[in-house]
Design a protein around this motif. Structure first.
Motif, PDB file in Angstrom:
ATOM      1  N   CYS A 318     -79.392  18.355  50.408  1.00  0.00           N
ATOM      2  CA  CYS A 318     -80.703  18.810  50.813  1.00  0.00           C
ATOM      3  C   CYS A 318     -81.120  20.186  50.304  1.00  0.00           C
ATOM      4  CB  CYS A 318     -80.630  18.863  52.561  1.00  0.00           C
ATOM      5  SG  CYS A 318     -82.238  19.901  53.191  1.00  0.00           S
ATOM      6  N   CYS A 326     -83.690  24.437  55.986  1.00  0.00           N
ATOM      7  CA  CYS A 326     -84.104  23.146  56.429  1.00  0.00           C
ATOM      8  C   CYS A 326     -84.672  23.039  57.986  1.00  0.00           C
ATOM      9  CB  CYS A 326     -82.711  22.375  56.287  1.00  0.00           C
ATOM     10  SG  CYS A 326     -83.144  20.447  56.858  1.00  0.00           S
ATOM     11  N   GLY A 329     -82.178  21.140  60.364  1.00  0.00           N
ATOM     12  CA  GLY A 329     -80.724  21.780  60.739  1.00  0.00           C
ATOM     13  C   GLY A 329     -79.993  20.568  60.307  1.00  0.00           C
ATOM     14  N   CYS A 332     -80.503  16.698  59.412  1.00  0.00           N
ATOM     15  CA  CYS A 332     -81.221  16.158  58.530  1.00  0.00           C
ATOM     16  C   CYS A 332     -80.461  14.893  57.722  1.00  0.00           C
ATOM     17  CB  CYS A 332     -80.996  17.366  57.319  1.00  0.00           C
ATOM     18  SG  CYS A 332     -81.759  17.051  55.937  1.00  0.00           S
ATOM     19  N   HIS A 336     -75.798  17.829  54.021  1.00  0.00           N
ATOM     20  CA  HIS A 336     -75.797  19.518  54.084  1.00  0.00           C
ATOM     21  C   HIS A 336     -74.285  19.747  53.841  1.00  0.00           C
ATOM     22  CE1 HIS A 336     -79.474  20.907  56.745  1.00  0.00           C
ATOM     23  NE2 HIS A 336     -79.919  19.936  55.755  1.00  0.00           N
TER      24      HIS A 336
HETATM   25 ZN   LIG Z   1     -81.808  19.220  55.350  1.00  0.00          ZN
END
Ligand SMILES: [Zn+2]
Ligand SMILES: [Zn+2]
Length: 412
Positions: A318, A326, A329, A332, A336
């Motif tokens: 991401c 983002c 959070g 996602c 991450h």
């Molecule tokens: Zn994300």
């Protein structure tokens, strides 16, 4: 009943006649004051009166009888209907029972078929896995850098469906192989994925604000990040054993590095949580690592490795997470990832990795669920403190919560 009634009528008539005769006898006998003609007339008259009375009684009786018969008919009809209703209900119940029985039998049959089907799939998978392992061994034994054709055959979950964009980018999909889109698994590849490999209380709790943001996960002093570093330095050397070290030693004057990237996800979503990606420079290293580490145990958990294809890390990770912006959070759907200690592998074609001074805690690795005991000698500062992971999740949980409270207390 009609028979009884007739009998009764007979008796009643007889009694009545007796009574009349007696009464007549009691009265002054008309013979004493009537002429014989008059007397005869009187007798006739008396008889007619009697007949009339009897007729009247007969009519009344008939009426009563009709009424009774009518009531009887109605009752009989009602009873008949009730019986029909009961019979219908009985039939319906029988049908229902037969239906249920049939359904149960069908279900049982389906279950048995499903068990058989799964068994066959499992056996087929085992057979394929065996062939796959043999091919891997052949490849590792041989000199050729190119793997045999059989190892390059990819597997597709739904060849006729559209490609799943998430799987293509991240090698993971929240729907797993039940996804309606096509997932394409490579036979072998340079990237190994260990799904849900890294576990920590901090990743499994989205409720705690400390763990809810990427920012907190990256704080050097956060429990999760410290634990992640322990994990990183435990796991990294194990994978490092399987690289073509020499090639890169020449290339990178400063450090020997046998794989190009190592990424651990801190997503909250189950299909990405703790996923660990290791990308090697060449297929042979990846295959060797797979052969050695797949199904091995680390910290009491069995490692499940798979080969995967990541077209571009830029597309998989991401972009907003890197900028810490983002909006989803850790929920996602893109990766991450934890920042690796010392920014290792942040640049793909080089690294300033100089290795860890302290020896890796290889005792956590084992061939079976039984964990070996930690070595007694504690020389480094890291090894003198008790390792949180060994206390089990509950203990770790309490540690995390306490420190979180302390921190929030300070803020207040
Ligand atoms: Zn994300
Ligand atoms: Zn999918």
């Amino acid at each position: 009943m009609p028979y009884m009634h007739k009998e009764w009528r007979k008796i009643a008539k007889r009694e009545r006649r007796k009574r009349i005769r007696k009464e007549l006898a009691k009265k002054l006998d008309p013979i004493t004051y009537l002429t014989s003609e008059e007397y005869e007339f009187w007798i006739k008259e008396q008889e007619e009166i009697q007949l009339l009375e009897l007729e009247k009684i007969a009519i009344l009786n008939k009426e009563e009888n009709d009424k009774w018969q009518k009531a009887e008919r109605v009752t009989m009809e009602k009873w008949q209907k009730l019986q029909e209703k009961i019979e219908n209900l009985r039939q319906m119940k029988l049908q229902e029972e037969a239906k249920l029985k049939l359904e149960r039998e069908m279900e049982q049959k389906q279950r048995e078929e499903e068990v058989q089907r799964l068994k066959e799939i499992e056996e087929e998978n085992k057979r394929k896995q065996k062939v796959f392992q043999e091919n891997l061994e052949q490849f590792l034994k041989g000199d050729s850098m190119d793997p045999p054709e059989e190892l390059l055959i990819s597997r597709e979950t739904r060849p006729n469906a559209d490609i799943c964009p998430f799987f293509t980018k991240t090698a993971c999909c929240r729907f797993g192989d039940q996804c309606s889109r096509n997932h394409k698994y490579p036979g072998i590849s340079k990237i190994l994925l260990a799904t849900n490999f890294y576990i920590h209380f901090g990743l499994e709790n989205s409720n705690f604000s400390e763990y809810d943001t990427d920012v907190m996960l990256e704080f050097e002093d956060s429990d999760t990040y410290k634990d992640f570093k322990d994990f990183f330095f435990d796991v990294l050397p194990e994978f490092e054993k399987f690289g073509k070290v020499v090639q890169f030693k020449k290339f990178h004057q400063t450090w020997i590095l046998n794989f190009s990237t190592f990424k651990v996800c801190n997503n909250y979503e189950k299909h990405l949580r703790g996923n660990t990606y290791v990308e090697f420079y060449d297929l042979r290293s990846a295959v060797a690592a797979y052969q050695a580490l797949h199904s091995r145990w680390y910290g009491g958990r069995q490692l499940s490795l798979q080969f995967c294809e990541i077209g571009s890390w830029k597309n998989a990770i991401c972009g907003l997470q890197i900028k810490k912006r983002c909006p989803k959070g850790r929920a996602c759907n893109f990766l991450h990832v934890f920042r690796n200690p010392n920014n290792l592998f942040s640049v793909y074609n080089g690294s300033n990795y100089r290795g860890r001074r302290t020896p890796p805690r290889s005792w956590r690795w084992s061939e079976s669920p039984e964990r070996e005991s930690p070595p007694r000698r504690h020389s480094s500062s890291r090894s003198t403190k008790p390792t949180k992971r060994d206390h089990g999740p509950c203990k770790r949980k309490s540690i995390s919560i306490t420190s979180h409270r302390k921190k929030s207390g300070k803020r207040d």
